[in-house]
Every structure is written in structure tokens, then in C-alpha cells.
Design an enzyme around this catalytic site. Sequence first.
Site, short mmCIF file in Angstrom:
data_model
loop_
_atom_site.label_atom_id
_atom_site.label_comp_id
_atom_site.label_asym_id
_atom_site.label_seq_id
_atom_site.Cartn_x
_atom_site.Cartn_y
_atom_site.Cartn_z
N ASP A 1 0.86 -1.18 0.00
CA ASP A 1 0.00 0.00 0.00
C ASP A 1 0.90 1.24 0.00
OD1 ASP A 1 -2.63 1.29 0.17
OD2 ASP A 1 -1.96 1.97 2.13
N GLU B 1 0.85 5.77 0.42
CA GLU B 1 0.15 7.03 0.66
C GLU B 1 0.84 8.08 -0.20
OE1 GLU B 1 -2.56 7.05 2.20
OE2 GLU B 1 -2.42 5.14 3.28
N GLU C 1 -6.35 17.90 1.60
CA GLU C 1 -7.32 16.80 1.53
C GLU C 1 -6.63 15.45 1.78
OE1 GLU C 1 -6.95 19.16 -0.63
OE2 GLU C 1 -8.89 20.15 -0.98
N HIS D 1 -4.62 10.62 5.55
CA HIS D 1 -3.56 9.80 6.15
C HIS D 1 -2.83 10.46 7.32
CE1 HIS D 1 -1.02 12.36 3.71
NE2 HIS D 1 -1.41 11.80 2.58
N HIS E 1 -5.65 6.33 7.32
CA HIS E 1 -4.93 5.42 6.45
C HIS E 1 -3.45 5.45 6.80
CE1 HIS E 1 -8.06 4.72 3.20
NE2 HIS E 1 -8.62 5.59 4.01
N ASP F 1 -2.36 -0.69 6.63
CA ASP F 1 -3.33 -1.09 5.61
C ASP F 1 -2.86 -2.33 4.85
OD1 ASP F 1 -4.90 0.97 6.39
OD2 ASP F 1 -4.85 2.08 4.51
#
Length: 235
Positions: A7, A9, A52, A57, A154, A159
Site C-alpha cells: 500500500d 500514501e 485533503e 492519512h 490510512h 493497511d
Amino acid sequence: MRQIVLDTETTGIDPKQGHRIIEIGCVEMINRKLTGRTYHVYVNPERLVEQEAIEVHGITNEYLADKPLFSHIAKDFIEFIKGAELVIHNAPFDIGFMDHEFRRLLGNHIKETSQICTVLDTLDLARKIHPGQKNNLDALCKRYGIDNSHREKHGALLDSEILADVYLMMTGGQTDLNLSGKSSGDSGVQVEMIRRLPIDRKPLKVVKATADELEQHESRLDLVVKEGGVSLWRQ
């Protein structure tokens, strides 16, 4: 079979607009067993993170200021995932960012993730198994009884660990039981993690049905068939 559950970010949602990777989290599985090996790094994106994205995260520009550039971690990252099957939820998003980062590396012969890995998209898999239903990670955790109550924001490593559990449940069951716990992250802040039982733990005790229980089971199946039902146990 070596699989890497991955995963990322990012600073925003579209690499074509110059957005970059800021965190990578990976969990290794071999033959559907978690090995305990992970890869986790924060990356200085050389640009601002959109507000945003921070709300999703929680990773701030200040936190990333002293982190390594992608070019500094690329070699170790590529070495960790090379030759594996990447297991990613909504893979086109993460792969798009990874390809963007690879192409930015001057003199690097790898320009696409497909040159070093194959990819399995668990979102696509979930949509085939559960058509017409919500198939985001939170919905899948609820559907398969996986505790993600500590997932307030997140995080790439957390994750990927949760996705490993989801993937194993979707494709035949887990090989490791996990319990939620806490550990201290790079910033010294308490970060929610998954604590797994040792891989070399003693085998679980197998309890077999008694003859009387088997007889009652067969009687129940006879009743199902008599009432016009279908007995999956006998197919």
C-alpha cells in the site's frame, strides 16, 4: 509463491498532476504464510502534500521534511518487491504512482512496475466475489470479521497488514491469527499496528465429531433434502 501485499500514501490523487509517493508499506507472504518480513518507509516528495490528503492519512509536510527522497530508497524498494506478485487494493492507483516514480529516476532501466513484478488487484477480485456490494477495505473487514477498529487514518504498513488478512480470507482462509496492538512510529507517536502470533507456534488441536454427532448431522441433511432443499455437504 512469494507475494508482497503493498500500500502507498501520496500527496494527492493523480501523478499526472505531479503528485508523489510519501509512504510505502509492504508485507511479505510465501506460500500464503506471513513471513514477518516487512518494508516500510516515509519519503520526502519534494512538494507540498494537499490538505485533503493530509486529512486522509495524517502525514504532514513538516513530518516529511527530513525523510529520504524516493531516489535514495528506490534500490532497496525494488530489491524487496522484485520477482514477487504484488497484492494491492485498487492496484491501478498505486501502480500508477510507482510507475511515475520509476520513470523519474535518471539512468534507471526500470520504467514500469510490470518489468519487475506481477500484480493482483484485490478490489477487482472482491467485485467478482461480491458483485453489487461495497468492496472498500473497511467494508471487506466487516464482511470477513477482521478487526480494524484502530484504523482511524490510512497508513501504508497498517493497511497492507489488514489487506493481507482480507486477501487470505477472500481466497480460502487465514494462515495466521492476529491481535491488534500498538507500537511507536518514527515520530514517537503511538501507531496502531497488528501483532501476529509466532509462525512457529504449536499446531492447533483438531477436534473430530463423534459417531453420534455424525449420525445427527446426516439426519439433518436427510430432512433438508426431504423438504426440497439442496444439501451442499453432499455435493
